[in-house]
Motif scaffolding. Structure first.
Motif, PDB file in Angstrom:
ATOM      1  N   PHE A 178      18.734  24.947  54.040  1.00 46.74           N
ATOM      2  CA  PHE A 178      19.576  24.332  52.665  1.00 46.74           C
ATOM      3  C   PHE A 178      19.219  25.731  51.590  1.00 46.74           C
ATOM      4  O   PHE A 178      20.081  26.441  51.386  1.00 46.74           O
ATOM      5  N   LEU A 179      17.818  25.819  51.381  1.00 46.71           N
ATOM      6  CA  LEU A 179      17.427  26.662  50.307  1.00 46.71           C
ATOM      7  C   LEU A 179      17.896  28.056  50.794  1.00 46.71           C
ATOM      8  O   LEU A 179      18.033  28.972  49.635  1.00 46.71           O
ATOM      9  N   MET A 180      17.290  28.427  51.669  1.00 50.45           N
ATOM     10  CA  MET A 180      18.022  30.010  52.323  1.00 50.45           C
ATOM     11  C   MET A 180      19.442  29.631  52.612  1.00 50.45           C
ATOM     12  O   MET A 180      19.531  31.412  52.785  1.00 50.45           O
ATOM     13  N   GLN A 181      20.014  29.182  52.936  1.00 52.30           N
ATOM     14  CA  GLN A 181      21.402  29.299  52.958  1.00 52.30           C
ATOM     15  C   GLN A 181      21.235  29.982  51.123  1.00 52.30           C
ATOM     16  O   GLN A 181      22.483  30.410  51.245  1.00 52.30           O
ATOM     17  N   LEU A 182      21.175  29.325  50.691  1.00 54.96           N
ATOM     18  CA  LEU A 182      21.276  29.336  49.344  1.00 54.96           C
ATOM     19  C   LEU A 182      21.250  30.554  48.501  1.00 54.96           C
ATOM     20  O   LEU A 182      21.818  31.294  48.008  1.00 54.96           O
ATOM     21  N   ILE A 183      20.118  31.097  49.148  1.00 58.40           N
ATOM     22  CA  ILE A 183      19.191  32.320  49.067  1.00 58.40           C
ATOM     23  C   ILE A 183      20.196  33.807  50.263  1.00 58.40           C
ATOM     24  O   ILE A 183      20.615  34.680  49.117  1.00 58.40           O
ATOM     25  N   GLU A 184      21.342  33.405  50.706  1.00 52.10           N
ATOM     26  CA  GLU A 184      21.446  34.043  51.476  1.00 52.10           C
ATOM     27  C   GLU A 184      23.249  34.174  51.092  1.00 52.10           C
ATOM     28  O   GLU A 184      23.357  35.438  50.937  1.00 52.10           O
ATOM     29  N   LEU A 185      23.757  33.519  50.268  1.00 47.35           N
ATOM     30  CA  LEU A 185      24.901  33.430  49.427  1.00 47.35           C
ATOM     31  C   LEU A 185      24.381  34.489  48.136  1.00 47.35           C
ATOM     32  O   LEU A 185      25.865  35.440  48.136  1.00 47.35           O
ATOM     33  N   TYR A 210      11.288  30.543  59.944  1.00 53.59           N
ATOM     34  CA  TYR A 210      12.243  31.028  60.129  1.00 53.59           C
ATOM     35  C   TYR A 210      12.615  31.504  61.430  1.00 53.59           C
ATOM     36  O   TYR A 210      13.235  31.689  61.026  1.00 53.59           O
ATOM     37  N   THR A 211      11.847  31.808  62.588  1.00 55.37           N
ATOM     38  CA  THR A 211      12.248  32.831  63.617  1.00 55.37           C
ATOM     39  C   THR A 211      12.880  32.119  64.774  1.00 55.37           C
ATOM     40  O   THR A 211      13.736  32.259  65.243  1.00 55.37           O
ATOM     41  N   THR A 212      12.885  30.274  64.335  1.00 58.40           N
ATOM     42  CA  THR A 212      13.738  29.316  65.743  1.00 58.40           C
ATOM     43  C   THR A 212      14.571  29.024  65.137  1.00 58.40           C
ATOM     44  O   THR A 212      15.472  28.782  65.321  1.00 58.40           O
ATOM     45  N   LYS A 213      14.319  28.261  64.171  1.00 59.79           N
ATOM     46  CA  LYS A 213      15.506  28.065  63.263  1.00 59.79           C
ATOM     47  C   LYS A 213      16.164  28.638  62.369  1.00 59.79           C
ATOM     48  O   LYS A 213      17.258  28.041  62.352  1.00 59.79           O
ATOM     49  N   LEU A 214      15.789  29.394  61.518  1.00 55.18           N
ATOM     50  CA  LEU A 214      16.795  29.734  61.012  1.00 55.18           C
ATOM     51  C   LEU A 214      17.435  31.189  61.628  1.00 55.18           C
ATOM     52  O   LEU A 214      17.896  32.307  60.736  1.00 55.18           O
ATOM     53  N   ARG A 215      16.797  31.986  63.013  1.00 51.84           N
ATOM     54  CA  ARG A 215      16.923  33.087  63.327  1.00 51.84           C
ATOM     55  C   ARG A 215      16.457  34.749  62.947  1.00 51.84           C
ATOM     56  O   ARG A 215      17.392  34.992  62.487  1.00 51.84           O
ATOM     57  N   TYR A 216      15.644  34.345  61.945  1.00 53.15           N
ATOM     58  CA  TYR A 216      15.327  35.693  61.394  1.00 53.15           C
ATOM     59  C   TYR A 216      14.452  36.518  62.037  1.00 53.15           C
ATOM     60  O   TYR A 216      13.436  35.587  62.804  1.00 53.15           O
ATOM     61  N   VAL A 217      14.407  37.560  62.367  1.00 50.46           N
ATOM     62  CA  VAL A 217      13.561  38.737  63.292  1.00 50.46           C
ATOM     63  C   VAL A 217      12.746  39.870  62.649  1.00 50.46           C
ATOM     64  O   VAL A 217      12.895  39.358  61.780  1.00 50.46           O
TER      65      VAL A 217
END
Ligand code: ACO
Length: 229
Positions: A178-185, A210-217
């Protein structure tokens, strides 16, 4: 075949002007984004998070305006969460993080849990167990935070997440995502080209997050690409 043509003096001057204009535009974008004191205001649905038995509210902060108990809290949570992954490097890293914490460029999202929103006895026991300096008896106790900044990386304006730290009792309840979604917004609203962060390889759970759940590369400029050990 490899071919090239040398630029004339005039062409070089035009190119230099273009580069300077681009840099100026990026600096303006960073300056504008950094000057916003409270990014949460633009995203009212993100001021509260109520899911998976967790009820918390979010608030903004700035590195050069942190109250002493909040500074203590940040230092303590960092130690609890990061001493293990950093291992022997922690002592040095802790000093770096203390300096970073109070920078005027540091933007914060703080997570607070209202202790009277739960009637659950177990939770009050838990909050005693995890009482951090400076917040004993606090009705809206801190349970985590995000420290982020607007910076330029490889000529791109980015939101750099310096820290995302949650207390154990609030982990694995979707709050990190949720917090990372906010950061992306926040990044998108402020015309940033990317969200970047650094994770210790030894921090396997965060890497997985980060890599699996949020798919960061992994970025091309990551030290792990240069030195994969
Ligand atoms: C840039 C940086 O800040 S790097 C440092 C990151 N912070 C830390 O390491 C501090 C300690 N950890 C935390 O604060 C949090 O656990 C975070 C930030 C890593 C993740 O936030 P959470 O709220 O726990 O994650 P969230 O619930 O949104 O997602 C969990 C997912 O991440 C992974 N994950 C997170 N914690 C764990 C765990 N303990 N065990 C296994 N997988 C985990 C899983 O993929 C999990 O998905 P699932 O629950 O569907 O199986």
């Amino acid at each position: 075949m490899e071919a090239k043509r040398l630029l004339s003096g005039k062409e070089k001057k035009i190119k230099r002007k273009e580069v300077l204009e681009k840099k100026k535009a990026i600096d303006e974008i960073i300056k504008k984004a950094s000057s916003v004191k409270d990014h949460l205001v633009s995203f009212p649905p993100f001021c509260h998070y109520e899911r998976n038995g967790l009820s918390v509210c979010l608030e903004s902060g700035l590195g050069d305006q942190l109250a002493p108990p909040v500074k203590k809290y940040i230092q303590n949570l960092l130690k609890v969460n990061m001493e293990g992954p950093y291992g022997p490097e922690w002592q040095m890293e802790e000093k770096v993080k203390r300096r970073e914490m109070v920078s005027p460029e540091a933007h914060y999202i703080f997570v607070r849990q209202s202790t009277n929103t739960t009637s659950n006895e177990n939770l009050s026991t838990k909050s005693e167990e995890t009482t951090y300096p400076g917040q004993t008896g606090d009705r809206n106790r801190l349970v985590g935070f995000v420290h982020y900044r607007f910076i330029v990386e490889e000529d791109i304006p980015v939101v750099y997440v310096y820290e995302l730290q949650l207390e154990t009792c609030t982990q694995r309840k979707g709050l990190g995502k949720f917090l990372m979604q906010l950061i992306e917004l926040i990044a998108r609203k402020n015309h940033m080209g990317a969200v970047m962060l650094t994770v210790q390889k030894a921090n396997v759970l965060a890497m997985n997050f980060y890599t699996t759940k949020l798919r960061y590369v992994i970025s091309n400029i990551s030290p792990s690409r240069v030195d994969p050990l």
